[in-house]
Design a protein around this motif. Structure first.
Motif, PDB file in Angstrom:
ATOM      1  N   GLU A  69       2.898   4.778   6.093  1.00 15.05           N
ATOM      2  CA  GLU A  69       1.596   4.030   6.035  1.00 15.05           C
ATOM      3  C   GLU A  69       1.428   3.121   7.232  1.00 15.05           C
ATOM      4  O   GLU A  69       0.209   2.839   7.613  1.00 15.05           O
ATOM      5  CB  GLU A  69       1.853   3.329   4.807  1.00 15.05           C
ATOM      6  CG  GLU A  69       0.746   2.222   4.408  1.00 15.05           C
ATOM      7  CD  GLU A  69      -0.822   3.170   3.965  1.00 15.05           C
ATOM      8  OE1 GLU A  69      -1.687   2.477   4.144  1.00 15.05           O
ATOM      9  OE2 GLU A  69      -0.607   4.307   3.750  1.00 15.05           O
ATOM     10  N   ARG A 107      -0.156   5.082   9.989  1.00 14.71           N
ATOM     11  CA  ARG A 107      -1.805   5.145   9.491  1.00 14.71           C
ATOM     12  C   ARG A 107      -2.538   4.123   9.872  1.00 14.71           C
ATOM     13  O   ARG A 107      -3.643   4.210  10.505  1.00 14.71           O
ATOM     14  CB  ARG A 107      -1.882   5.643   7.932  1.00 14.71           C
ATOM     15  CG  ARG A 107      -3.227   5.880   7.391  1.00 14.71           C
ATOM     16  CD  ARG A 107      -3.398   5.977   6.158  1.00 14.71           C
ATOM     17  NE  ARG A 107      -2.490   7.128   5.738  1.00 14.71           N
ATOM     18  CZ  ARG A 107      -2.722   8.439   5.840  1.00 14.71           C
ATOM     19  NH1 ARG A 107      -4.032   8.830   6.504  1.00 14.71           N
ATOM     20  NH2 ARG A 107      -2.228   9.342   5.493  1.00 14.71           N
ATOM     21  N   ASN A 143       0.701  -1.342   0.191  1.00 15.43           N
ATOM     22  CA  ASN A 143      -0.032   0.112   0.096  1.00 15.43           C
ATOM     23  C   ASN A 143       0.770   1.347   0.174  1.00 15.43           C
ATOM     24  O   ASN A 143       0.585   2.392  -0.586  1.00 15.43           O
ATOM     25  CB  ASN A 143      -0.887   0.031   1.214  1.00 15.43           C
ATOM     26  CG  ASN A 143      -2.055  -0.994   1.046  1.00 15.43           C
ATOM     27  OD1 ASN A 143      -2.397  -1.398  -0.120  1.00 15.43           O
ATOM     28  ND2 ASN A 143      -2.848  -1.272   2.064  1.00 15.43           N
ATOM     29  N   ALA A 144       2.010   1.227   0.717  1.00 10.87           N
ATOM     30  CA  ALA A 144       2.895   2.403   0.945  1.00 10.87           C
ATOM     31  C   ALA A 144       3.330   2.635  -0.687  1.00 10.87           C
ATOM     32  O   ALA A 144       3.290   3.951  -1.191  1.00 10.87           O
ATOM     33  CB  ALA A 144       4.018   2.073   2.018  1.00 10.87           C
TER      34      ALA A 144
END
Length: 143
Positions: free
Chosen positions: A98, A101, A87-88
């Protein structure tokens, strides 16, 4: 108490800084810190939990089980380090951001924030940003 557990080779750097930050996030939402366990794992481990407990056959970055009682937060937060890394890259952010988060996302759920509707998701993103700004690491003054 916030604890970090590992079902993968990943080890959280700056554990003390992460723990203090998450404690401050909880206090900033007028909640009490109970027992919160972070379990870092890989995609396969989290997929098995997703299938077994939630009947979802999809990869995800986080699954949280909330055992909070009133304003005292308790729970288990499973994080796929593989998914966070991917995802990063997809979101063009550094891995540590990330990871922060996702880690704060679980705590915010325990604080009562949802992310199912567009409005709720927008508020959750805003809260994630606000809380990520609270993360501070003491710099070594001898350098």
């Amino acid at each position: 108490m916030i604890s970090f557990n590992y079902e993968t080779d990943f080890k959280l750097p700056k554990k003390k800084a992460f723990s203090e930050w998450l404690s401050n996030v909880i206090l900033s939402e007028n909640k009490k810190e109970g027992e919160i366990n972070y379990i870092f794992c890989d995609d396969a481990y989290l997929l098995e939990i997703n299938q077994q407990y939630l009947n979802h056959d999809t990869l995800t970055d986080i699954i949280s089980f909330d055992y909070s009682v009133g304003n005292e937060l308790h729970g288990d937060i499973y994080i796929s380090v593989e998914r966070v890394r991917e995802n990063a890259v997809d979101f063009d952010v550094i891995f540590e951001d990330e990871l922060k988060r996702v880690m704060v996302h679980g705590v915010l759920h325990y604080c009562g924030f949802k992310d199912k509707s567009k409005e709720d998701e927008s508020l959750m993103r805003s809260k994630e940003e606000e809380k990520m700004k609270m993360f501070h690491v003491e710099q070594n003054k001898n350098k």
